[in-house]
Write a protein that holds these residues in place. Structure first.
Motif, PDB file in Angstrom:
ATOM      1  N   VAL A   1       0.831  -1.201   0.000  1.00  0.00           N
ATOM      2  CA  VAL A   1       0.000   0.000   0.000  1.00  0.00           C
ATOM      3  C   VAL A   1       0.870   1.256   0.000  1.00  0.00           C
ATOM      4  N   ILE A   2       1.852   1.304   0.860  1.00  0.00           N
ATOM      5  CA  ILE A   2       2.754   2.444   0.960  1.00  0.00           C
ATOM      6  C   ILE A   2       4.059   2.091   0.253  1.00  0.00           C
ATOM      7  N   PRO A   3       4.408   2.760  -0.827  1.00  0.00           N
ATOM      8  CA  PRO A   3       5.649   2.419  -1.531  1.00  0.00           C
ATOM      9  C   PRO A   3       6.872   2.835  -0.726  1.00  0.00           C
ATOM     10  N   ARG A   4       7.991   2.293  -1.108  1.00  0.00           N
ATOM     11  CA  ARG A   4       9.245   2.625  -0.455  1.00  0.00           C
ATOM     12  C   ARG A   4       9.690   4.025  -0.862  1.00  0.00           C
ATOM     13  N   SER A   5      10.253   4.756   0.062  1.00  0.00           N
ATOM     14  CA  SER A   5      10.773   6.093  -0.238  1.00  0.00           C
ATOM     15  C   SER A   5      12.061   5.971  -1.041  1.00  0.00           C
ATOM     16  N   VAL A   6      12.165   6.765  -2.106  1.00  0.00           N
ATOM     17  CA  VAL A   6      13.339   6.715  -2.983  1.00  0.00           C
ATOM     18  C   VAL A   6      13.903   8.120  -3.137  1.00  0.00           C
ATOM     19  N   ASP A   7      15.166   8.164  -3.538  1.00  0.00           N
ATOM     20  CA  ASP A   7      15.841   9.435  -3.747  1.00  0.00           C
ATOM     21  C   ASP A   7      15.248  10.167  -4.947  1.00  0.00           C
ATOM     22  N   LEU A   8      15.193  11.483  -4.852  1.00  0.00           N
ATOM     23  CA  LEU A   8      14.564  12.280  -5.903  1.00  0.00           C
ATOM     24  C   LEU A   8      15.365  12.271  -7.194  1.00  0.00           C
ATOM     25  N   TYR A   9      16.675  12.048  -7.112  1.00  0.00           N
ATOM     26  CA  TYR A   9      17.530  12.195  -8.280  1.00  0.00           C
ATOM     27  C   TYR A   9      17.857  10.858  -8.952  1.00  0.00           C
ATOM     28  N   ASP A  10      18.255   9.851  -8.173  1.00  0.00           N
ATOM     29  CA  ASP A  10      18.648   8.584  -8.804  1.00  0.00           C
ATOM     30  C   ASP A  10      17.668   7.450  -8.559  1.00  0.00           C
ATOM     31  N   GLY A  11      16.647   7.648  -7.716  1.00  0.00           N
ATOM     32  CA  GLY A  11      15.638   6.625  -7.509  1.00  0.00           C
ATOM     33  C   GLY A  11      16.050   5.498  -6.583  1.00  0.00           C
ATOM     34  N   SER A  12      17.129   5.645  -5.837  1.00  0.00           N
ATOM     35  CA  SER A  12      17.573   4.604  -4.915  1.00  0.00           C
ATOM     36  C   SER A  12      16.851   4.749  -3.580  1.00  0.00           C
ATOM     37  N   PRO A  13      16.672   3.653  -2.832  1.00  0.00           N
ATOM     38  CA  PRO A  13      16.007   3.746  -1.521  1.00  0.00           C
ATOM     39  C   PRO A  13      16.788   4.657  -0.583  1.00  0.00           C
ATOM     40  N   ASN A  14      16.067   5.529   0.135  1.00  0.00           N
ATOM     41  CA  ASN A  14      16.738   6.489   1.009  1.00  0.00           C
ATOM     42  C   ASN A  14      16.203   6.480   2.430  1.00  0.00           C
ATOM     43  N   ASP A  15      15.512   5.404   2.828  1.00  0.00           N
ATOM     44  CA  ASP A  15      15.119   5.288   4.226  1.00  0.00           C
ATOM     45  C   ASP A  15      16.355   5.086   5.085  1.00  0.00           C
ATOM     46  N   PRO A  16      16.427   5.703   6.262  1.00  0.00           N
ATOM     47  CA  PRO A  16      17.631   5.561   7.094  1.00  0.00           C
ATOM     48  C   PRO A  16      17.808   4.127   7.576  1.00  0.00           C
ATOM     49  N   ILE A  17      19.044   3.729   7.698  1.00  0.00           N
ATOM     50  CA  ILE A  17      19.414   2.403   8.190  1.00  0.00           C
ATOM     51  C   ILE A  17      20.666   2.573   9.026  1.00  0.00           C
ATOM     52  N   SER A  18      20.891   1.689   9.953  1.00  0.00           N
ATOM     53  CA  SER A  18      22.048   1.778  10.834  1.00  0.00           C
ATOM     54  C   SER A  18      22.828   0.479  10.788  1.00  0.00           C
ATOM     55  N   SER A  19      24.082   0.557  11.194  1.00  0.00           N
ATOM     56  CA  SER A  19      24.915  -0.639  11.236  1.00  0.00           C
ATOM     57  C   SER A  19      24.371  -1.650  12.231  1.00  0.00           C
ATOM     58  N   ALA A  20      23.869  -1.166  13.375  1.00  0.00           N
ATOM     59  CA  ALA A  20      23.315  -2.080  14.368  1.00  0.00           C
ATOM     60  C   ALA A  20      22.067  -2.784  13.840  1.00  0.00           C
ATOM     61  N   GLN A  21      21.227  -2.072  13.111  1.00  0.00           N
ATOM     62  CA  GLN A  21      20.027  -2.698  12.555  1.00  0.00           C
ATOM     63  C   GLN A  21      20.392  -3.717  11.487  1.00  0.00           C
ATOM     64  N   LEU A  22      21.433  -3.456  10.712  1.00  0.00           N
ATOM     65  CA  LEU A  22      21.870  -4.414   9.709  1.00  0.00           C
ATOM     66  C   LEU A  22      22.358  -5.705  10.358  1.00  0.00           C
ATOM     67  N   VAL A  23      23.026  -5.594  11.499  1.00  0.00           N
ATOM     68  CA  VAL A  23      23.466  -6.790  12.220  1.00  0.00           C
ATOM     69  C   VAL A  23      22.252  -7.583  12.701  1.00  0.00           C
ATOM     70  N   VAL A  24      21.235  -6.903  13.185  1.00  0.00           N
ATOM     71  CA  VAL A  24      20.021  -7.577  13.638  1.00  0.00           C
ATOM     72  C   VAL A  24      19.347  -8.310  12.488  1.00  0.00           C
ATOM     73  N   ILE A  25      19.247  -7.659  11.326  1.00  0.00           N
ATOM     74  CA  ILE A  25      18.599  -8.275  10.172  1.00  0.00           C
ATOM     75  C   ILE A  25      19.390  -9.482   9.694  1.00  0.00           C
ATOM     76  N   GLU A  26      20.716  -9.367   9.666  1.00  0.00           N
ATOM     77  CA  GLU A  26      21.536 -10.498   9.246  1.00  0.00           C
ATOM     78  C   GLU A  26      21.386 -11.667  10.212  1.00  0.00           C
ATOM     79  N   ALA A  27      21.350 -11.386  11.508  1.00  0.00           N
ATOM     80  CA  ALA A  27      21.188 -12.449  12.491  1.00  0.00           C
ATOM     81  C   ALA A  27      19.809 -13.085  12.391  1.00  0.00           C
TER      82      ALA A  27
END
Length: 725
Positions: A489-515
């Motif tokens: 329903v809600i699309p992912r937020s993307v950068d205005l210029y290149d269209g890449s995802p621009n939602d904030p992410i952190s190194s700690a959250q990436l470790v949680v997702i990988e685990a």
């Protein structure tokens, strides 16, 4: 022989000589060429070229003019401005005019803290907020308990299409749950014996036998002193309201005419895309919940009056840009609030507690967030968002009691009165104190619309502690439906210029997702594990220092060889480039960085971020300290638990013990505490938003007004937010 002619003569004879009549060749102004060796431009280099700064300067100028007028008016009335009253004890007091001005300002200040289960809202003059359930009930063809064929929650497994009999509740939730539950029971008994606790061998049998044979008692309505006032509906279904919000929605009878269905716009700290099929419906439901809260709780009957109000809105630490943009659009464009300021929850919690450095652990209903705050800023790489909370504890508590032959076997958390009953039982009986793990007798009243009240007697043993233990063993929680409908329903937020995802992410959250995804990841707080995971995050300074320490040892005079490998021979393909080098027969490989980032974001959205609470705190602390041992000790000594889930008895001491077991060399520094001054942990973040809103308007440039938002939209947040947008 003809003599040689000059060039001027030739030009004259051939008709090529230029004749100037002193007339311009064009009426357009001619610009002299600039010296390209020394030229510059002032475009977007001065603050007065930004709308946000110009508006702020205009407001400051208008404020100075108003203060000057007030001063002249005071002089005309014979009052000396700038005087300070001193009482008999020699203490300065505020004048009546200044107090009245402050009260008028605070009475126009609104603080909103939305959550998955409750909305906390209040004015700047309120000591505590009003709590409103974040739910709306709309007319529907069937209630939520009648959907999917009336399948209950928690779901009972079927064998050959038939639910096992009530005599075999051990088979209701599958072998996986049964094995995990039995393993947790064994671990708890072993731990209690190690702590010199008395453990009876037949405690489970006593509980099961009592619950199995004890019937309930019926109480007539006129004998029930605490009967519930249900939401009344008109006799004619056509005159029934289109919607109800808040507590009135939870008190609608299940078999009402017409039927109503509950909608929770926010689930697991995100926009609820599972129960909605249209973005506009989510937008309008949130708007109606806010509007009704303004009218009933704050006494603002007309939306036109909101233009004179300011609003401090609390958002998650690891937010989604679409969520923030939607909330800002609802407040300014739909409801018409004059000014809005965004504040992160963890930072607001430190404002409410009065801490300058702390690690905030917010255990909510369906989301647990962890973030390190240092000197008024949330450390970006330390932010963690876990999709678990008090609602998972309630569901697991009900499953464990049903496993032990709970007398009310028909409990269904999709029914409104059963949902409220489960929350009541959790708050009343759940605890993390090993001393409470004994066979205890308990009772509860079941109150349903149109039925007599039932009084149930039951016994509990270790379910009261093991259900909360799920925070440290999240595999016992039900995770299958938490990502249903994600990004539909809600699309992912993307950068205005290149269209890449621009939602904030952190190194700690990436470790949680990988685990959580089953990949190798660090859960013990090491820094080196996150170097390969931080795809879109900023690399920490500690990783750079570790690289320098590899290149040269302090104890050696001769530097070591470089970590980087030697360049390959000419013609060897380079995997770090878009195309291979040299004259190779391999086909050209073109990589699109935007497509790669999009695929990585899609893979992350498929994983439910779940990690044991103690390991997640250590990971957040390691990312927040960035290798600084002194700062790590400061964070260990400032761990503060907030949120409704932190009110579980003895949870703080249990978490402190677990952290000391994992980090014995920080044993003296580790301190897990509640908010100071006996604050309710549920309202600390709201109180911090109130403190932030009380700051002087001239010293706070975070307000977004209607004019700025109408011109620039969400782009104005780049200049207004205290955190990186």
């Amino acid at each position: 022989m003809v003599g040689k002619k000059s060039g001027r003569a030739l030009m004259r004879e051939e008709g090529l000589e230029r004749t100037d009549n002193n007339m311009e060749t064009t009426s357009w102004p001619q610009v002299a060429p600039i010296n390209q060796k020394n030229y510059y431009t002032e475009f977007m280099k001065r603050e007065d070229q930004y709308l946000a700064f110009r508006t702020q300067e205009e407001e400051a100028r208008n404020r100075m003019i108003q203060e000057a007028r007030d001063k002249d008016r005071a002089l005309a009335l014979g009052v000396q401005p700038g005087t300070v009253n001193v009482n008999d004890e020699g203490v300065a007091e505020e004048t009546t005019a200044s107090v009245a001005t402050k009260e008028a300002y605070l009475s126009k200040l609104i603080i909103i803290h939305p959550g998955s289960q409750n909305l906390r809202i209040g004015l700047g003059t309120d000591a505590l907020p009003k709590t409103v359930p974040m739910v709306i009930a709309r007319k529907w063809k069937e209630s939520e308990s009648e959907e999917d064929g009336g399948e209950p929650k928690p779901k009972r497994l079927k064998v050959d299409g038939i639910v096992p009999a009530a005599a075999n509740p051990e088979k209701w939730f599958g072998e996986d749950f049964a094995n995990q539950y039995q393993a947790m029971c064994s671990e708890l008994r072993t731990r209690m014996r190690g702590n010199k606790r008395r453990v009876l061998p037949n405690s489970k049998e006593l509980v099961i036998n009592f619950n199995r044979r004890t019937p309930y008692d019926e109480i007539t309505e006129h004998n029930d002193m605490n009967r519930i006032e249900w939401t009344e509906l008109p006799s004619n279904p056509k005159h029934a309201p289109e919607y109800f919000t808040g507590q009135a929605a939870l008190r609608i009878p299940e078999v009402s005419n017409p039927r109503y269905k509950l909608f929770w716009p926010i689930r697991n700290g995100m926009v609820n895309e599972k129960d909605y099929r249209d973005r506009s419906q989510i937008y309008h439901d949130i708007s109606k919940i806010f509007e009704e809260a303004f009218k009933r709780e704050l006494g603002i009957s007309r939306l036109k009056d909101l233009v004179n109000y300011k609003c401090v809105f609390l958002i998650p630490d690891l937010y989604e840009r679409k969520y923030v943009e939607m909330m800002l659009d609802i407040l300014i464009r739909d409801l018409g609030v004059g000014k809005v300021c965004l504040q992160q929850e963890s930072l607001s919690a430190t404002f409410g507690a009065g801490y300058s450095i702390s690690c905030i652990v917010d255990i909510g209903a369906q989301k647990t967030s962890i973030c390190c705050v240092d000197e008024g800023l949330c450390i970006e790489e330390s932010r963690i968002n876990l999709k678990m909370g008090g609602a998972d504890i309630s569901e697991t508590f009900v499953k464990m009691m049903l496993y032990d032959h709970f007398p009310y076997a028909e409990i269904n958390l999709k029914r409104r009165y059963d949902y409220l009953l489960a929350e009541e039982l959790k708050q009343k009986y759940c605890s993390m104190d090993e001393g409470d793990v004994t066979v205890k007798a308990a009772e509860f009243h079941l109150r349903a619309a149109g039925q007599d009240t039932r009084l149930y007697h039951f016994k509990t043993y270790d379910e009261t502690m093991l259900s909360v233990m799920g925070l440290f063993k999240p595999s016992i929680f039900e995770q299958s439906s938490k990502l249903e409908g994600r990004r539909t329903v809600i699309p992912r937020s993307v950068d205005l210029y290149d269209g890449s995802p621009n939602d904030p992410i952190s190194s700690a959250q990436l470790v949680v997702i990988e685990a959580a995804g089953g990949k190798t990841a660090s859960v013990n707080g090491t820094q080196e594990s996150t170097t390969s995971l931080a795809v879109n995050s900023t690399p920490s300074r500690t990783q750079q220092f570790n690289l320098l320490s590899r290149l040269k040892d302090e104890n050696e005079l001769t530097p070591r060889s470089s970590v980087a490998g030697s360049p390959g021979p000419e013609g060897t393909p380079n995997p770090d480039r878009d195309t291979p080098l040299g004259d190779s027969d391999q086909p050209l490989i073109f990589r699109d960085p935007v497509l790669e980032k999009t695929k990585q974001a899609e893979e992350r959205d498929k994983v439910v971020p779940i990690m044991p609470l103690d390991h997640a705190i250590l990971e957040s602390l390691s990312q927040g300290a960035r290798g600084d041992d002194r700062k790590m000790r400061d964070f260990f000594g400032g761990i503060m638990l907030v949120g409704g889930g932190s009110k579980t008895p003895a949870l703080l001491s249990f978490l402190e013990t677990r952290l000391r077991e994992l980090r014995p060399f920080y044993g003296k520094e580790i301190l897990v505490g509640p908010p100071p001054r006996d604050f309710d942990p549920q309202v600390v973040a709201w109180k911090g938003g109130s403190v932030f809103g009380r700051l002087s308007p001239s010293g706070n440039d975070s307000w977004v007004n209607q004019e700025e938002y109408e011109k620039l939209g969400a782009r104005i947040l780049v200049h207004k937010c205290m955190f990186p947008w």
